[in-house]
Design an enzyme around this catalytic site. Structure first.
Site, short mmCIF file in Angstrom:
data_model
loop_
_atom_site.label_atom_id
_atom_site.label_comp_id
_atom_site.label_asym_id
_atom_site.label_seq_id
_atom_site.Cartn_x
_atom_site.Cartn_y
_atom_site.Cartn_z
N LEU A 1 11.43 1.56 -12.03
CA LEU A 1 10.39 1.35 -11.03
C LEU A 1 9.02 1.65 -11.64
CD1 LEU A 1 11.78 2.92 -7.74
CD2 LEU A 1 12.02 0.59 -8.60
N ASN B 1 17.55 8.35 -5.59
CA ASN B 1 18.41 7.73 -6.61
C ASN B 1 19.70 8.53 -6.75
OD1 ASN B 1 19.09 6.00 -8.88
ND2 ASN B 1 18.57 7.72 -10.23
N HIS C 1 22.43 9.58 -9.61
CA HIS C 1 22.66 9.58 -11.06
C HIS C 1 24.06 10.17 -11.32
CE1 HIS C 1 21.71 9.63 -15.29
NE2 HIS C 1 22.22 10.84 -15.34
C1 GRF Z 1 26.61 4.31 -10.28
O1 GRF Z 1 27.37 4.92 -11.26
C2 GRF Z 1 25.34 5.09 -10.05
O2 GRF Z 1 25.50 6.45 -10.26
C3 GRF Z 1 24.42 4.50 -11.06
O3 GRF Z 1 24.76 3.14 -11.13
C4 GRF Z 1 26.10 2.95 -10.74
C5 GRF Z 1 26.11 1.92 -9.65
O4 GRF Z 1 27.39 1.49 -9.30
N1 GRF Z 1 23.06 4.80 -10.73
P1 GRF Z 1 27.62 0.61 -8.01
O5 GRF Z 1 26.83 -0.69 -8.18
O6 GRF Z 1 27.14 1.38 -6.81
O7 GRF Z 1 29.09 0.35 -7.94
#
Ligand code: GRF
Length: 207
Positions: A94, A108, A110
């Site tokens: 972003l 977010n 993570h």
């Molecule tokens: C997840 O592992 C999240 O932690 C990261 O990106 C991935 C997204 O997976 N930020 P999804 O598209 O929600 O299945």
């Protein structure tokens, strides 16, 4: 009722967790009003459509400069009257405009326990590869507000997950999603919508 706009790029399992929580009335005082994808082929878009949620696509490559893209994304989110923006696997960094327009209103998820295995380059399977390489016995997931520092904003919620002998990055990724991400993301979103998160001096406090 707060308007939640979810930004995605991929499979959308975290989006699905939010939709499931919403359908079970676990998101108090909020509803997902739009899903914005950085990738027109993201399966997450199907998940939104299956639940009659409005969708939009915005691609970084369709703009000549990052600044133009940043402005267009900010305007798109504003046009949806977002109260909260959730990054659920959104793969484009972003920019300043959107981050400053939505200070402490962008969340977010993570897939590690910040401040471990986070920052530039730590995304997707790279996070889990690094955790396995280090030999940590616990990893997990973190929900945090987004500021200008990559993965550096106030931490809202974390959940630890065991690392087991013989784990591959893929196995660990799946366990962390199932046991942490899909649980704490909807919880944090609900807390935000209920006005239960306060940020003081860069520290998030749950009331
Ligand atoms: C997840 O592992 C999240 O932690 C990261 O990106 C991935 C997204 O997976 N930020 P999804 O598209 O929600 O299945």
């Amino acid at each position: 009722m707060k308007n939640i706009v979810v930004l995605v790029s991929g499979g959308g399992t975290n989006l699905q967790a939010l939709i499931d929580a919403q359908n079970s009335n676990l998101i108090k005082n909020g509803r997902i009003t739009c899903v914005i994808s950085g990738n027109p082929n993201a399966y997450a878009l199907e998940r939104a459509k299956n639940n009659n949620i409005d969708t939009e696509v915005i691609r970084r490559n369709d703009f000549e400069s990052f600044g133009e893209y940043d402005l267009a994304l900010t305007n798109l989110i504003k046009s949806k009257n977002a109260d909260l923006v959730v990054l659920a696997g959104f793969m484009t960094i972003l920019g300043h405009k959107v981050i400053s327009a939505y200070e402490n209103r962008i969340i977010n998820i993570h897939p590690a326990l910040i401040p471990s295995f986070c920052g530039e380059g730590f995304y997707g399977l790279h996070v889990h590869e690094a955790a396995l390489k280090k030999g940590v016995k616990l990893s997990g997931a973190t929900v945090h507000f987004v500021n200008e520092e990559c993965d550096g904003g106030p931490i809202i919620m974390q959940k630890a997950v065991e690392v087991k002998n013989g784990d591959t990055p893929e196995i660990l990724q799946k366990r962390i999603m199932e046991q942490a991400e899909w649980i704490i993301l909807p919880k944090a979103v609900s807390l935000f919508c209920e006005d239960k998160i306060q940020v003081i001096d860069n520290i998030a406090i749950i009331k």
